[in-house]
Design an enzyme around this catalytic site. Structure first.
Site, PDB file in Angstrom:
ATOM      1  N   PRO A 119       0.630  -0.919  -0.070  1.00 54.99           N
ATOM      2  CA  PRO A 119       0.284   0.076   0.296  1.00 54.99           C
ATOM      3  C   PRO A 119       0.880   1.639  -0.133  1.00 54.99           C
ATOM      4  CG  PRO A 119      -0.584  -1.765   1.790  1.00 54.99           C
ATOM      5  CD  PRO A 119       0.434  -2.190   1.208  1.00 54.99           C
ATOM      6  N   GLU A 132       2.323  -6.962   8.770  1.00 59.67           N
ATOM      7  CA  GLU A 132       2.295  -5.602   8.954  1.00 59.67           C
ATOM      8  C   GLU A 132       3.958  -4.851   8.057  1.00 59.67           C
ATOM      9  OE1 GLU A 132       0.251  -3.092  10.704  1.00 59.67           O
ATOM     10  OE2 GLU A 132      -0.417  -5.599  10.857  1.00 59.67           O
ATOM     11  N   ARG A 171      -3.042  -9.223 -20.386  1.00 56.19           N
ATOM     12  CA  ARG A 171      -4.096  -8.924 -20.811  1.00 56.19           C
ATOM     13  C   ARG A 171      -3.393  -8.832 -22.340  1.00 56.19           C
ATOM     14  NH1 ARG A 171      -7.659  -5.750 -20.798  1.00 56.19           N
ATOM     15  NH2 ARG A 171      -9.785  -6.827 -20.737  1.00 56.19           N
ATOM     16  N   ASP A 213     -10.680  -0.653 -24.672  1.00 55.66           N
ATOM     17  CA  ASP A 213     -10.802  -0.554 -23.066  1.00 55.66           C
ATOM     18  C   ASP A 213     -10.918   0.893 -22.378  1.00 55.66           C
ATOM     19  OD1 ASP A 213     -10.240  -3.929 -22.870  1.00 55.66           O
ATOM     20  OD2 ASP A 213      -8.527  -4.210 -22.245  1.00 55.66           O
TER      21      ASP A 213
HETATM   22 CL1  6GU Z   1      -0.168  -3.915  -2.860  1.00 52.78          CL
HETATM   23  N1  6GU Z   1      -1.159  -4.840  -0.505  1.00 52.78           N
HETATM   24  C1  6GU Z   1      -1.752  -4.533   1.038  1.00 52.78           C
HETATM   25  N2  6GU Z   1      -1.604  -5.220   1.541  1.00 52.78           N
HETATM   26  N3  6GU Z   1      -2.785  -3.803   0.576  1.00 52.78           N
HETATM   27  C2  6GU Z   1      -2.909  -3.521  -0.386  1.00 52.78           C
HETATM   28  C3  6GU Z   1      -2.325  -3.154  -1.794  1.00 52.78           C
HETATM   29  C4  6GU Z   1      -1.085  -3.932  -1.951  1.00 52.78           C
HETATM   30  N4  6GU Z   1      -2.506  -2.390  -3.030  1.00 52.78           N
HETATM   31  C5  6GU Z   1      -3.076  -1.172  -2.238  1.00 52.78           C
HETATM   32  N5  6GU Z   1      -3.651  -1.839  -1.358  1.00 52.78           N
END
Ligand code: 6GU
Length: 260
Positions: free
Chosen positions: A94, A121, A162, A177
């Protein structure tokens, strides 16, 4: 053939992309190859531990640098054996930069990708250092938190595969798309002509291809304006597109006045 190696403590999750739909068929056709590496297989102790408590305290567990590092090294070695000299190494987190169509196209042009899917974590920072033999990119798929990087890695694999030549037939071509032209897609209809009293827009039955194209572009512009105005800010509209969008807005007002 595009080479994927994934480092994950849940390799079986990747059977989902490897077996189903167009992405599964692409693998059977030999368009890409995917090998998973489990850090647990590179752990040292009898319990095959891959996580431990964070230094400095706090909640959750951290993925240990050594088993992750050894799994990454095995993945790189496999890429080399498959003929990929410099695979792109991506950590799904994230904290990464947001995935979009442009980044997908860039990654689809690589010879090989090593994907690291973290859990808990996070991953010990020493396993995800940048530079030679380190991580090249950190990528997130959106502003929400998944329980691990696996689903994000599968999203990435799906989007990339894809785009590869020979994966989609003409009928399903990726050129039309959403996002390819910076707009959302137009609405689609198939038989029957009337469904629970709802008719298909008459222009789609007219056989006039120029009219149909204009209608589709107008709907794409209108939907983007309604749902994702941020996309329109980034995209320069031609005079023609601008007037189609105005037409869409006028028709919307008329529909509202008529109580639709
Ligand atoms: Cl790449 N990993 C995690 N754990 N949560 C996420 C993410 C990645 N992308 C958005 N949320």
């Amino acid at each position: 053939m595009l080479q994927f190696d994934v480092v994950t403590i849940f390799p079986a999750m990747f059977d989902a992309v490897a077996e189903a739909g167009v992405i599964g068929r692409a693998r059977e056709k030999g368009i890409y190859q995917l090998v998973a590496w489990n850090p647990r297989d590179f752990a040292q102790n009898a319990y095959r531990t891959v996580d431990d408590r964070p230094y400095g305290g706090g909640p959750g567990m951290v993925m240990m640098a050594e088993p992750v590092g050894r799994a990454l090294a095995a993945a790189r070695q496999r890429q080399k054996s498959a003929g990929v000299q410099k695979p792109r190494v991506v950590h799904l987190t994230p904290q990464g930069r947001l995935l979009n169509h442009q980044l997908v196209m860039e990654l689809a042009g690589q010879q090989g990708l090593v994907l690291l899917a973290g859990r808990y974590e996070g991953v010990d920072e020493r396993a995800i250092a940048r530079g030679a033999n380190g991580i090249d990119d950190e990528i997130s798929i959106g502003d929400y938190v998944l329980s691990g990087g696996e689903l994000a890695a599968m999203v990435l694999i799906d989007c990339i595969v894809r785009q590869l030549p020979g994966v989609l037939g003409d009928a399903e071509s990726a050129h039309q798309d959403s996002f390819v032209n910076g707009l959302l897609d137009c609405p689609h209809y198939t038989r029957p002509e009337v469904c629970e009293g709802q008719k298909v827009p008459p222009v789609l039955l007219s056989g006039n291809h120029a009219d149909i194209s204009r209608w589709r572009l107008k709907q794409a512009l209108g939907r983007t304006w309604q749902r994702r105005p941020d996309l329109l800010v980034k995209r320069v509209l031609s005079d023609d597109e601008r007037s189609l969008l105005e037409e869409f807005k006028r028709e919307m007002c008329t529909q509202e006045l008529n109580g639709a």
